[in-house]
Design a protein around this motif. Structure first.
Motif, PDB file in Angstrom:
ATOM      1  N   CYS A 181       0.644  -1.191   0.163  1.00 38.85           N
ATOM      2  CA  CYS A 181      -0.202  -0.443  -0.268  1.00 38.85           C
ATOM      3  C   CYS A 181       0.632   1.153  -0.076  1.00 38.85           C
ATOM      4  O   CYS A 181       0.668   2.233  -0.906  1.00 38.85           O
ATOM      5  CB  CYS A 181      -1.302   0.219   1.116  1.00 38.85           C
ATOM      6  SG  CYS A 181      -0.079   0.278   2.857  1.00 38.85           S
ATOM      7  N   VAL A 182       1.947   1.140   0.157  1.00 41.12           N
ATOM      8  CA  VAL A 182       3.032   2.400   0.204  1.00 41.12           C
ATOM      9  C   VAL A 182       3.430   2.581  -0.623  1.00 41.12           C
ATOM     10  O   VAL A 182       3.584   4.231  -0.738  1.00 41.12           O
ATOM     11  CB  VAL A 182       4.035   2.476   1.178  1.00 41.12           C
ATOM     12  CG1 VAL A 182       3.968   1.815   2.991  1.00 41.12           C
ATOM     13  CG2 VAL A 182       4.807   0.908   1.137  1.00 41.12           C
ATOM     14  N   TYR A 183       3.299   1.934  -0.916  1.00 42.13           N
ATOM     15  CA  TYR A 183       3.773   2.336  -2.551  1.00 42.13           C
ATOM     16  C   TYR A 183       2.606   3.416  -3.410  1.00 42.13           C
ATOM     17  O   TYR A 183       2.632   4.181  -4.340  1.00 42.13           O
ATOM     18  CB  TYR A 183       4.566   0.728  -3.814  1.00 42.13           C
ATOM     19  CG  TYR A 183       4.801   1.054  -3.778  1.00 42.13           C
ATOM     20  CD1 TYR A 183       6.917   1.024  -3.921  1.00 42.13           C
ATOM     21  CD2 TYR A 183       5.243  -1.089  -2.425  1.00 42.13           C
ATOM     22  CE1 TYR A 183       7.780   0.527  -3.526  1.00 42.13           C
ATOM     23  CE2 TYR A 183       5.963  -1.431  -2.426  1.00 42.13           C
ATOM     24  CZ  TYR A 183       8.103  -1.320  -2.794  1.00 42.13           C
ATOM     25  OH  TYR A 183       8.728  -1.375  -2.641  1.00 42.13           O
ATOM     26  N   PHE A 184       1.264   3.321  -2.735  1.00 42.32           N
ATOM     27  CA  PHE A 184       0.033   3.782  -3.732  1.00 42.32           C
ATOM     28  C   PHE A 184      -0.271   4.251  -3.035  1.00 42.32           C
ATOM     29  O   PHE A 184      -1.506   5.464  -3.056  1.00 42.32           O
ATOM     30  CB  PHE A 184      -1.120   2.560  -4.334  1.00 42.32           C
ATOM     31  CG  PHE A 184      -0.842   1.640  -5.222  1.00 42.32           C
ATOM     32  CD1 PHE A 184      -0.859   1.555  -6.262  1.00 42.32           C
ATOM     33  CD2 PHE A 184       0.196   0.232  -4.651  1.00 42.32           C
ATOM     34  CE1 PHE A 184      -0.999   0.232  -6.927  1.00 42.32           C
ATOM     35  CE2 PHE A 184       0.484  -1.134  -5.646  1.00 42.32           C
ATOM     36  CZ  PHE A 184       0.001  -0.635  -6.467  1.00 42.32           C
TER      37      PHE A 184
ATOM     38  N   LYS B 164      12.983   8.551  -2.188  1.00 40.50           N
ATOM     39  CA  LYS B 164      12.992   9.400  -3.553  1.00 40.50           C
ATOM     40  C   LYS B 164      12.925   8.893  -4.617  1.00 40.50           C
ATOM     41  O   LYS B 164      12.878  10.017  -5.383  1.00 40.50           O
ATOM     42  CB  LYS B 164      14.793   9.072  -3.036  1.00 40.50           C
ATOM     43  CG  LYS B 164      15.722  10.277  -2.195  1.00 40.50           C
ATOM     44  CD  LYS B 164      16.907  10.195  -2.168  1.00 40.50           C
ATOM     45  CE  LYS B 164      17.993  10.615  -0.379  1.00 40.50           C
ATOM     46  NZ  LYS B 164      18.977  10.677  -1.239  1.00 40.50           N
ATOM     47  N   LEU B 165      12.336   7.877  -4.377  1.00 38.23           N
ATOM     48  CA  LEU B 165      12.168   7.098  -6.067  1.00 38.23           C
ATOM     49  C   LEU B 165      10.551   7.921  -5.791  1.00 38.23           C
ATOM     50  O   LEU B 165       9.795   7.323  -7.066  1.00 38.23           O
ATOM     51  CB  LEU B 165      11.998   5.810  -5.788  1.00 38.23           C
ATOM     52  CG  LEU B 165      13.395   4.448  -5.835  1.00 38.23           C
ATOM     53  CD1 LEU B 165      13.405   3.069  -5.631  1.00 38.23           C
ATOM     54  CD2 LEU B 165      13.739   5.223  -7.079  1.00 38.23           C
TER      55      LEU B 165
ATOM     56  N   LYS C 193      22.770   5.382 -10.687  1.00 37.89           N
ATOM     57  CA  LYS C 193      22.808   4.745 -11.081  1.00 37.89           C
ATOM     58  C   LYS C 193      22.449   3.650  -9.269  1.00 37.89           C
ATOM     59  O   LYS C 193      21.321   2.402  -9.338  1.00 37.89           O
ATOM     60  CB  LYS C 193      24.042   3.367 -11.175  1.00 37.89           C
ATOM     61  CG  LYS C 193      24.846   4.560  -9.531  1.00 37.89           C
ATOM     62  CD  LYS C 193      26.743   4.211 -10.134  1.00 37.89           C
ATOM     63  CE  LYS C 193      27.528   4.372  -8.678  1.00 37.89           C
ATOM     64  NZ  LYS C 193      29.054   4.009  -9.140  1.00 37.89           N
ATOM     65  N   GLU C 194      22.226   4.330  -8.468  1.00 36.79           N
ATOM     66  CA  GLU C 194      21.557   3.821  -6.981  1.00 36.79           C
ATOM     67  C   GLU C 194      20.337   4.074  -6.837  1.00 36.79           C
ATOM     68  O   GLU C 194      19.254   3.241  -6.693  1.00 36.79           O
ATOM     69  CB  GLU C 194      21.737   4.935  -5.569  1.00 36.79           C
ATOM     70  CG  GLU C 194      23.378   4.948  -5.347  1.00 36.79           C
ATOM     71  CD  GLU C 194      24.820   5.718  -6.633  1.00 36.79           C
ATOM     72  OE1 GLU C 194      25.550   5.164  -6.057  1.00 36.79           O
ATOM     73  OE2 GLU C 194      23.404   6.638  -6.819  1.00 36.79           O
ATOM     74  N   GLU C 195      19.291   5.155  -7.809  1.00 33.76           N
ATOM     75  CA  GLU C 195      17.762   4.915  -8.348  1.00 33.76           C
ATOM     76  C   GLU C 195      17.140   3.926  -9.026  1.00 33.76           C
ATOM     77  O   GLU C 195      16.700   2.895  -9.055  1.00 33.76           O
ATOM     78  CB  GLU C 195      17.820   6.349  -8.538  1.00 33.76           C
ATOM     79  CG  GLU C 195      17.386   7.979  -7.680  1.00 33.76           C
ATOM     80  CD  GLU C 195      17.121   8.785  -8.286  1.00 33.76           C
ATOM     81  OE1 GLU C 195      17.169   9.866  -7.626  1.00 33.76           O
ATOM     82  OE2 GLU C 195      17.852   8.906  -9.513  1.00 33.76           O
ATOM     83  N   HIS C 196      18.305   3.569 -10.365  1.00 33.20           N
ATOM     84  CA  HIS C 196      18.541   2.027 -10.910  1.00 33.20           C
ATOM     85  C   HIS C 196      18.355   0.918 -10.089  1.00 33.20           C
ATOM     86  O   HIS C 196      17.289   0.478 -10.354  1.00 33.20           O
ATOM     87  CB  HIS C 196      19.256   2.933 -12.221  1.00 33.20           C
ATOM     88  CG  HIS C 196      18.758   1.998 -13.371  1.00 33.20           C
ATOM     89  ND1 HIS C 196      20.101   1.910 -14.647  1.00 33.20           N
ATOM     90  CD2 HIS C 196      17.617   1.375 -13.552  1.00 33.20           C
ATOM     91  CE1 HIS C 196      19.066   1.195 -15.753  1.00 33.20           C
ATOM     92  NE2 HIS C 196      17.998   0.774 -14.665  1.00 33.20           N
ATOM     93  N   TYR C 197      18.691   0.968  -9.800  1.00 31.17           N
ATOM     94  CA  TYR C 197      19.155  -0.374  -8.683  1.00 31.17           C
ATOM     95  C   TYR C 197      17.631  -0.247  -7.994  1.00 31.17           C
ATOM     96  O   TYR C 197      18.025  -1.607  -7.529  1.00 31.17           O
ATOM     97  CB  TYR C 197      20.649  -0.120  -8.078  1.00 31.17           C
ATOM     98  CG  TYR C 197      20.665  -1.631  -7.228  1.00 31.17           C
ATOM     99  CD1 TYR C 197      20.845  -2.426  -7.692  1.00 31.17           C
ATOM    100  CD2 TYR C 197      20.973  -1.590  -5.812  1.00 31.17           C
ATOM    101  CE1 TYR C 197      21.186  -4.557  -7.412  1.00 31.17           C
ATOM    102  CE2 TYR C 197      20.519  -2.741  -5.200  1.00 31.17           C
ATOM    103  CZ  TYR C 197      20.787  -3.545  -6.122  1.00 31.17           C
ATOM    104  OH  TYR C 197      21.142  -4.764  -5.491  1.00 31.17           O
ATOM    105  N   ALA C 198      17.484   0.589  -7.075  1.00 24.78           N
ATOM    106  CA  ALA C 198      16.450   0.896  -6.416  1.00 24.78           C
ATOM    107  C   ALA C 198      14.984   0.249  -6.776  1.00 24.78           C
ATOM    108  O   ALA C 198      14.197  -0.526  -6.415  1.00 24.78           O
ATOM    109  CB  ALA C 198      16.646   2.196  -5.436  1.00 24.78           C
ATOM    110  N   LEU C 199      14.960   0.669  -8.297  1.00 27.36           N
ATOM    111  CA  LEU C 199      13.992   0.686  -8.914  1.00 27.36           C
ATOM    112  C   LEU C 199      13.683  -1.338  -9.328  1.00 27.36           C
ATOM    113  O   LEU C 199      12.672  -1.881  -9.120  1.00 27.36           O
ATOM    114  CB  LEU C 199      13.718   1.535 -10.386  1.00 27.36           C
ATOM    115  CG  LEU C 199      13.551   2.397  -9.742  1.00 27.36           C
ATOM    116  CD1 LEU C 199      13.713   3.140 -11.605  1.00 27.36           C
ATOM    117  CD2 LEU C 199      12.090   2.648  -9.605  1.00 27.36           C
TER     118      LEU C 199
END
Length: 386
Positions: free
Chosen positions: A81-84, A120-121, A163-169
């Motif tokens: 739910c936290v993503y939405f 941050k994402l 690259k940190e954001e990319h890896y997180a996704l």
């Protein structure tokens, strides 16, 4: 045995345009009633939105809100739910938390790590369109549930990401458990990812551009014609070509990979390729040809690579690398056989004859391989068309 009419796989999620994809999500949920799968599928769309140049934000918003506010099954994945959060008003968000968690303290305790991870994402997950000047694709690699490496390609991405954001996704994608092949989870662990920027060259699909490109080419004479016949036939051929050629006819000779993708789509997707949209066909083409360099191989090798790639559902570059390694291993074996190590006896005449026969058999199998695969594609495809 009945077959589901509406499929919502990784391929559909990552190739369909927004309008078609949103309709597919609704149709899939209406047919299956699977709330958990639907939530995870839309979360995968949010990851695509974070990377894409197009707008996939707040996809199927009303349906997602309804599921979280009324579904009992969603308790299985309540941390999702936290993503939405941005899908809901403040009052609705309180209701969601009250339904899924025993108390505010429990909610904060269980979701704190996830919220910090995506802090941050979040703007990227719900961002609007972020177009770029140059077309860019992404090719990434994951380990599946068995530890085997496989690739995932996404077209039309915006590489403006750390690259940190990319890896997180990619790590969020690995938490989803809905994408499987032969019962094995596909995105178990991200390994690495690259961006490929495409530099456009000539394009004959535009009539004005074609006329300009062919202005000087009209002076080129066939090698086996006389001067007078060549000039007359060449001018007539170019005039007819410009007037009558369709877009497909204008590019078919220069896009062998597109033809292979179209003919093999029946095996890969499980339904006739005529149901693929132009965007889906282009996405498949991008997936198979990303990073592939045909300049150093023969047409025969390219055909074999393409057929292997479509049957294995892997990029042509990955198949090409495997074949290159096979060549190195074969060369090493041949050299070892030709120069026995010190202290070992030389091969007898019978042993050399046997080794030569094995090499000859392997060469013959390689020659037959591409024709066997092509025959399989045509045979299976033909059954689909009846």
């Amino acid at each position: 045995m009945t077959t589901a009419k509406y499929v919502l796989s990784s391929r559909q999620i990552n190739t369909m345009k927004r309008t078609s994809l949103e309709k597919r999500v609704h149709d899939f949920h209406s047919e299956s009633g699977n709330d958990v799968y639907t939530i995870q599928a839309v979360l995968a769309v949010m990851i695509r939105n974070a990377l894409s140049t197009e707008d996939f934000s707040f996809l199927a918003e009303d349906l997602i809100r309804k599921i979280f506010l009324t579904s009992k099954a969603v308790h299985e994945i309540r941390l999702s739910c936290v993503y939405f959060r941005d899908y809901f008003t403040d009052d609705e968000w309180k209701k969601v938390k009250n339904r899924l968690f025993a108390s505010e303290a429990e909610f904060e305790q269980l979701t704190k790590r996830t919220e910090l991870y995506i802090e941050k994402l979040r703007p990227r997950l719900i961002s609007k369109a972020r177009p770029t000047e140059k077309k860019t694709n992404m090719l990434s690699y994951f380990k599946d549930g068995n530890g085997k490496r496989h690739s995932w390609s996404l077209s039309n991405v915006n590489p403006d990401i750390t690259k940190e954001e990319h890896y997180a996704l990619m790590s969020i994608l690995s938490t989803l458990n809905i994408f499987h092949k032969d019962g094995v989870q596909r995105f178990a662990e991200p390994i690495y990812a690259d961006f490929t920027i495409y530099e456009p060259s000539f394009d004959r699909r535009d009539e004005e551009a074609a006329a300009e490109l062919m202005k000087n080419a009209e002076q080129l004479l066939p090698l086996d014609a006389s001067l007078s016949d060549a000039v007359e036939s060449t001018e007539a051929a170019f005039d007819t070509q410009i007037e009558n050629a369709t877009e497909e006819e204008a590019i078919i000779e220069t896009q062998d990979e597109d033809t292979i993708v179209a003919e093999s789509a029946e095996i890969i997707d499980g339904f006739p390729s005529k149901y693929l949209s132009e965007e889906e066909a282009q996405a498949l083409h991008d997936f198979y040809t990303a990073g592939f360099d045909p300049s150093t191989i023969s047409e025969e090798e390219k055909a074999e690579i393409a057929f292997r790639a479509t049957l294995d559902e892997r990029p042509m570059r990955e198949i090409q690398q495997e074949m290159e390694k096979e060549k190195v291993r074969d060369q090493e074996k041949a050299e070892a056989a030709a120069a026995p190590a010190k202290g070992k006896k030389n091969l007898t005449k019978q042993e050399r004859k046997k080794l030569a026969q094995e090499q000859a058999n392997k060469v013959q199998r390689n020659k037959q391989n591409k024709w066997g695969i092509l025959s399989q594609i045509k045979k299976r495809g033909g059954k689909k068309r009846k």
